[in-house]
Design a protein around this motif. Structure first.
Motif, short mmCIF file in Angstrom:
data_model
loop_
_atom_site.label_atom_id
_atom_site.label_comp_id
_atom_site.label_asym_id
_atom_site.label_seq_id
_atom_site.Cartn_x
_atom_site.Cartn_y
_atom_site.Cartn_z
N ALA A 185 40.78 3.56 13.28
CA ALA A 185 41.11 3.77 14.74
C ALA A 185 41.85 4.88 14.97
CB ALA A 185 41.75 2.30 15.45
N GLN A 186 42.88 5.23 14.26
CA GLN A 186 43.68 6.41 14.31
C GLN A 186 42.83 7.69 14.22
OE1 GLN A 186 46.51 6.72 15.76
NE2 GLN A 186 46.66 4.38 15.69
N GLU A 187 42.17 7.80 13.33
CA GLU A 187 41.14 8.78 13.19
C GLU A 187 40.08 9.10 14.24
OE1 GLU A 187 37.48 9.84 10.11
OE2 GLU A 187 39.15 8.60 9.10
N ILE A 188 39.74 7.93 14.76
CA ILE A 188 38.83 7.89 16.14
C ILE A 188 39.80 8.61 17.45
CG2 ILE A 188 37.75 6.68 17.69
CD1 ILE A 188 36.74 4.91 15.44
N MET A 189 40.96 8.00 17.36
CA MET A 189 41.70 8.57 18.56
C MET A 189 42.26 10.07 18.51
SD MET A 189 43.06 7.41 21.20
CE MET A 189 44.12 8.19 22.29
N GLN A 190 42.05 10.77 17.16
CA GLN A 190 42.28 12.17 17.11
C GLN A 190 41.13 12.57 17.43
OE1 GLN A 190 43.54 12.64 12.91
NE2 GLN A 190 45.47 11.72 13.06
N LEU A 191 40.03 12.00 16.88
CA LEU A 191 38.59 12.72 17.26
C LEU A 191 38.38 12.83 18.67
CD1 LEU A 191 36.02 10.98 14.63
CD2 LEU A 191 36.40 13.76 15.10
N LEU A 192 38.86 11.61 19.33
CA LEU A 192 38.40 11.59 21.03
C LEU A 192 39.27 12.63 21.68
CD1 LEU A 192 38.18 7.70 21.65
CD2 LEU A 192 36.53 9.42 21.48
N THR A 193 40.90 12.78 21.21
CA THR A 193 41.67 13.38 21.81
C THR A 193 41.19 14.94 21.88
OG1 THR A 193 43.16 11.99 21.08
CG2 THR A 193 44.17 13.98 22.11
N LYS A 194 40.61 15.51 20.49
CA LYS A 194 39.96 16.68 20.20
C LYS A 194 38.90 16.72 21.11
CE LYS A 194 38.07 19.28 16.46
NZ LYS A 194 37.08 18.78 15.38
N GLY A 195 38.14 15.77 21.06
CA GLY A 195 36.74 15.94 21.91
C GLY A 195 37.17 16.21 23.46
N ASN A 196 37.95 15.22 23.79
CA ASN A 196 38.40 15.36 25.36
C ASN A 196 38.97 16.93 25.65
OD1 ASN A 196 38.30 13.36 27.20
ND2 ASN A 196 40.12 13.80 27.61
N ARG A 197 39.54 17.69 24.82
CA ARG A 197 40.09 18.74 24.82
C ARG A 197 38.69 19.95 25.24
NH1 ARG A 197 44.69 17.82 21.50
NH2 ARG A 197 43.54 18.55 19.77
N GLN A 198 37.59 19.32 24.42
CA GLN A 198 36.32 20.39 24.74
C GLN A 198 35.57 19.95 26.16
OE1 GLN A 198 35.35 22.48 22.60
NE2 GLN A 198 36.87 21.96 21.04
N ARG A 199 36.33 18.86 26.66
CA ARG A 199 35.51 18.40 28.21
C ARG A 199 35.99 19.21 29.18
NH1 ARG A 199 36.66 12.64 30.54
NH2 ARG A 199 35.22 13.02 32.44
N THR A 200 34.90 19.72 29.82
CA THR A 200 35.04 20.44 30.94
C THR A 200 36.07 19.84 32.11
OG1 THR A 200 32.72 20.87 30.67
CG2 THR A 200 33.75 21.84 32.55
N GLN A 201 37.33 20.55 31.90
CA GLN A 201 38.46 20.29 32.88
C GLN A 201 38.91 21.42 33.87
OE1 GLN A 201 41.52 18.72 30.54
NE2 GLN A 201 40.61 16.73 30.62
N GLU A 202 39.18 21.20 35.14
CA GLU A 202 39.67 22.40 35.54
C GLU A 202 40.39 21.73 36.76
OE1 GLU A 202 38.58 25.59 35.71
OE2 GLU A 202 36.77 25.51 34.40
N PRO A 203 41.68 22.45 37.54
CA PRO A 203 42.29 21.96 38.20
C PRO A 203 41.64 21.78 39.60
CG PRO A 203 43.10 24.27 37.81
CD PRO A 203 41.94 23.90 36.78
N THR A 204 41.71 20.93 40.27
CA THR A 204 40.99 20.85 41.76
C THR A 204 42.24 20.77 42.61
OG1 THR A 204 40.67 18.53 41.51
CG2 THR A 204 38.91 19.78 40.60
#
Ligand SMILES: Nc1ncnc2c1ncn2[C@@H]1O[C@H](COP(=O)(O)OP(=O)(O)OP(=O)(O)O)[C@@H](O)[C@H]1O
Length: 845
Positions: A185-204
């Motif tokens: 599960a920890q490995e997954i959390m790392q993957l997800l956090t990393k993946g989430n950083r790749q997610r398109t995020q912008e200030p609105t």
């Protein structure tokens, strides 16, 4: 198993920014399931809260407020899904709400407060550990985002844009997505956090780190049971966890430029999601709706989660702040609507032994094929050689060895070209395969475009029917109130305004038709390319036998060809299967459409009746009753009847029962007496069985019918001269056509009295057809109905000519008809309107 979509609501705490802005809390949790949303525009002085018009209360399956922890939310919404996923059921959890309402916080969470993703995975691994002794389990996960209608792999962003595909069982797959297998599960959390950083995020304007895409975490659990017998079961459970992009409307934000474009895409997918939710929540109600999952990538991906095989949980999110009132209100309404959705959940079970048996069959087929080919080649070679002597055999062997040596040297030189041909051949097959797949996709799109078109046509047909109904109602009201008909006749004053959705539907239909043409052109091009590719492949195949140098290689190539052929066949089967499924879906639509058309046609028939009769048409039982009442006395209920002597009437009737006439009322109830004793027509009905005669009066159509002498007729002697008796001939009598003609024409004429001084001359042929077709109405014969409409509308249009030239049996112009006022004056406007409506109806049909 039918399962309802579970809807939970989470209200996050007031943020610092909101506090700084002086926002107040307007969303209150009441109990475990209720939320009250107050209107911040309400008068604070109104302590009795008499104007609580915009205060809304909503009930959900669970409501969480700012005090709820991540664990509380997980336990109440998602934990129960884990066991199902391990047992082979599908499940989906999605977070919905406006930007900044807390969706990512709930799904991903923070390191210290992990959200649903991690808690679910941890529980999944725990559950798998518990059944380790009885089954082999594997878990894989993928994480993707949909941004501006494009899919990206968040675990492997360099893979570019990915495609959605439907497999042979109809479930959606993402081609080329990276699947990670892990049990940590920890490995997954790392993957997800990393993946989430790749997610398109912008200030609105509403959130500094706003996620502008929909993020989907897909976890697949495959469980192989280890039973005592050799039959192995594989259970595949899929869990989707979706963090949607903010649901606020573009107009509600101050986003411009790129943000606006994103907003349009987000809105498109969320709108499509909302449409699906609406359609699904109405399913099973009075009208089953078509659910269009194809409108966006998101809905295509969530197809199973919403409409099919999945247990689904929606967690709606709102901010408690007064500044968010509108967003919160729309979110609550959206989520509330979703509560009605029902899904059908079934376990995804694969029987491996069966599949293996299928493969074995294929393999043995292939082996048989190879054997067959080998024996054929050997036979041919044997025949060529004949029966050799020992010495010849020796020489032959030597020659063969020599040839082999030559072949080997030649082989080295030709190996390159041989390899080239082989590569080309494989390439050609692959190309064909791709093209076939694309053709299947195109066909699929085409069918869905047809279905979409049908859906919009239904909306239009609905409206046309409604419009016809309104017309009829207006006409009835205006005639009853004796208002001048000009307004209706010449203009479209009072004409109902076409609703926006109908105008949209028309636009959509045009667009969809253009799209269909485009798809058809693409398909034609692709088919042409496929034909060329096939030709190329067969040419390459012909080249091969001359190039191959050894039997083994030939066999391998043959096998390769055969394998590819089989794959092609398989693709074709999949395509057919897909088409069949889509056709079924389309057929449902066609049935619905025909149903709508039938209603429309029935409405039109009724409308025609009213136009012809000049008043509300009585229903069939009422009509029969009215006809029967004629025998008793002239009925004021029958239009044009003699209820009021001051009213001019085309067919005046006796005002009081004529002596002897009363008998007729008794006759009407007897066996064998026809009900054609219409008011104003003197009909003598002779029943061959009983010899009973019946009469009623028809003064104005005198001359239109043959007068028959009936010495035993029970008519009052004093009025005898003014009575005309018409023979009604029962159906088994076919002679006396003149009498039938005159009787039916007179009866027809009398049946349709106009409202002012005369009847619309309805040709007898029309009346007969009407009877014929109305009998068939029950069978729902649409084509005949359409024909009927065409006949009726054209008959009404030609009625003035018909009227003027109508002739009696003797060829003399029918006095009643020629004296009758011109239908143009009586019903011209009405028939004009009727024709317009037929036009509209036929257009729709
Ligand atoms: N229940 C909560 N408790 C504490 N803080 C919260 C909670 N929900 C949200 N927040 C905070 O509110 C802010 C916005 O939340 P989040 O980013 O999850 O919103 P969102 O709905 O995902 O927005 P967007 O759609 O723009 O991505 C974050 O700083 C988050 O930490």
């Amino acid at each position: 198993m039918v399962s309802c979509l579970q809807v939970a609501l989470r209200i996050r705490p007031l943020s610092d920014t909101e506090l700084e802005e002086g926002a107040t809390v307007i969303a209150h949790k009441v109990g475990d399931q209720m939320v009250v949303l107050m209107d911040p525009g309400e008068d604070p002085e109104d302590t009795l809260r008499t104007h609580r018009s915009r205060e809304k209360t909503f009930i959900f399956d669970t409501v969480f407020d700012q005090h709820a922890s991540q664990e509380d939310v997980y336990r109440a919404t998602t934990q129960h899904l884990v066991e199902g996923v391990v047992s082979g059921y599908n499940a989906t959890v999605f977070a919905y709400g406006p930007s900044g309402a807390g969706k990512t916080y709930t799904m991903l969470g923070m390191d210290a407060e992990p959200g649903i993703y991690l808690q679910t995975l941890a529980d999944l691994f725990r559950a798998i550990e518990e059944i380790r002794d009885s089954a082999d389990c594997s878990v894989s996960m993928s994480y993707l985002e949909i941004y501006n209608e494009v899919i990206r792999d968040l675990l492997n962003p360099s893979s570019g844009f990915l495609d959605l595909r439907e497999d042979s069982r109809g479930s959606i797959q993402i081609a080329g997505i990276m699947e990670v297998s892990t049990s940590n599960a920890q490995e997954i959390m790392q993957l997800l956090t990393k993946g989430n950083r790749q997610r398109t995020q912008e200030p609105t304007a509403t959130n500094k780190t706003s996620s502008r895409s929909h993020a989907v975490l897909q976890v697949t659990v495959r469980q192989r049971s280890r039973g005592p017998d050799l039959v192995e079961e594989v259970r595949v459970g899929k869990l989707f966890m979706v963090d949607l992009a903010g649901s606020e409307r573009a107009s509600q934000t101050q986003n411009r430029g790129k943000r606006m474009k994103e907003g349009a895409h987000i809105n498109r997918s969320l709108l499509a999601l909302g449409n699906c939710i609406n359609a699904l929540s109405e399913k099973g109600g009075s009208r089953a709706q078509y659910v269009n999952f194809r409108d966006s990538k998101l809905t295509r991906l969530l197809k199973d989660a919403l409409g099919g095989n999945s247990r689904t949980v929606m967690i709606a999110h709102i901010s408690p702040a007064s500044t968010y009132f509108e967003e919160s209100r729309t979110t609550l309404l959206y989520a509330y609507r979703a509560k009605n959705i029902k899904t059908r959940v079934k376990r995804n079970l694969l029987n491996v032994s069966y599949r293996i048996a299928q493969y074995t069959d294929v393999i043995s087929d292939l082996r048989r094929e190879i054997e067959h080919l080998k024996s054929k080649i050997e036979k041919q070679e044997g025949e060529k050689r004949g029966k050799p002597s020992v010495c010849e055999a020796q020489k032959r062997r030597e020659r063969e060895r020599e040839r082999e040596r030559e072949a080997e040297t030649q082989a080295e030189g030709e190996a390159g070209s041989m390899q080239g041909i082989r590569a080309q051949l494989i390439g050609a097959f692959k190309e064909q395969l791709e093209m076939r797949r694309s053709l299947v996709e195109l066909e699929n799109t085409n069918i869905e475009l047809h279905v979409d078109t049908s859906r919009h046509l239904l909306t239009i047909a609905d409206w046309e029917r409604e419009k016809t109904h309104q017309h009829a109602h207006r006409e009835r009201t205006s005639e009853r109130d004796e208002e001048p008909a000009e307004a209706d006749a010449d203009g479209d004053e009072g004409e109902s305004v076409e609703p926006h959705e109908v105008a949209l539907a028309r636009e959509e239909v045009n667009m969809l038709l253009a799209e269909q043409r485009k798809t058809a052109a693409l398909k034609a091009g692709l088919e042409q390319r496929l034909a060329n590719a096939k030709k190329k492949a067969s040419q390459l195949e012909k080249l091969l036998p001359t190039q191959v140098i050894s039997e083994d290689q030939r066999e391998v190539l043959r096998l390769l060809c055969r394998a590819h052929e089989l794959e092609v066949e398989n693709t074709e089967l999949q395509a057919n299967n897909l088409c069949r499924r889509n056709l079924m879906c389309q057929k449902d639509f066609v049935i619905q459409r025909y149903h709508q058309h039938r209603l429309l046609c029935e409405q039109l028939i009724q409308d025609q009746w009213q136009l012809i009769q000049g008043e509300a048409a009585p229903s069939q039982p009422q009509r029969d009753e009215a006809l029967l009442m004629v025998g008793d006395s002239p009925s004021p209920q029958w239009p044009g009847g003699g209820g009021d002597s001051s009213q001019p009437s085309a067919l005046p009737c006796p005002r009081a029962p004529v002596p002897g006439y009363e008998n007729l009322s008794r006759c009407t109830g007897k066996r064998g007496v026809a009900k054609h004793s219409v008011q104003g027509v003197l009909v003598s009905v002779r029943d061959p069985g009983t010899r009973t005669h019946m009469a009623c009066m028809a003064q104005t159509i005198r001359g239109a019918v043959r007068v028959t002498e009936r010495p035993h007729m029970e008519t009052p002697p004093s009025r005898k001269s003014s009575f005309i008796s018409l023979d009604y001939l029962p159906s088994n009598v076919h002679k006396k056509e003149d009498t039938i003609f005159s009787t039916s024409r007179a009866v027809t004429h009398a049946c349709f009295p106009g409202s002012a001084g005369g009847g619309i001359a309805v040709p007898e042929s029309l009346a007969r057809r009407r009877c014929l077709y109305s009998r068939e109405l029950g069978a729902g014969s649409l084509n005949r109905l359409l024909l009927l409409h065409a006949v009726m509308s054209s008959s009404l249009r030609v009625s003035p000519v018909d009227c003027g030239t109508a002739r009696g049996p003797s060829g003399i112009p029918h006095p009643a008809l020629s004296q009758a006022p011109e239908p143009a004056a009586l019903g011209g406007q009405a028939s004009g309107r009727a024709s317009r409506r037929f036009g509209e109806a036929l257009k729709v049909c």
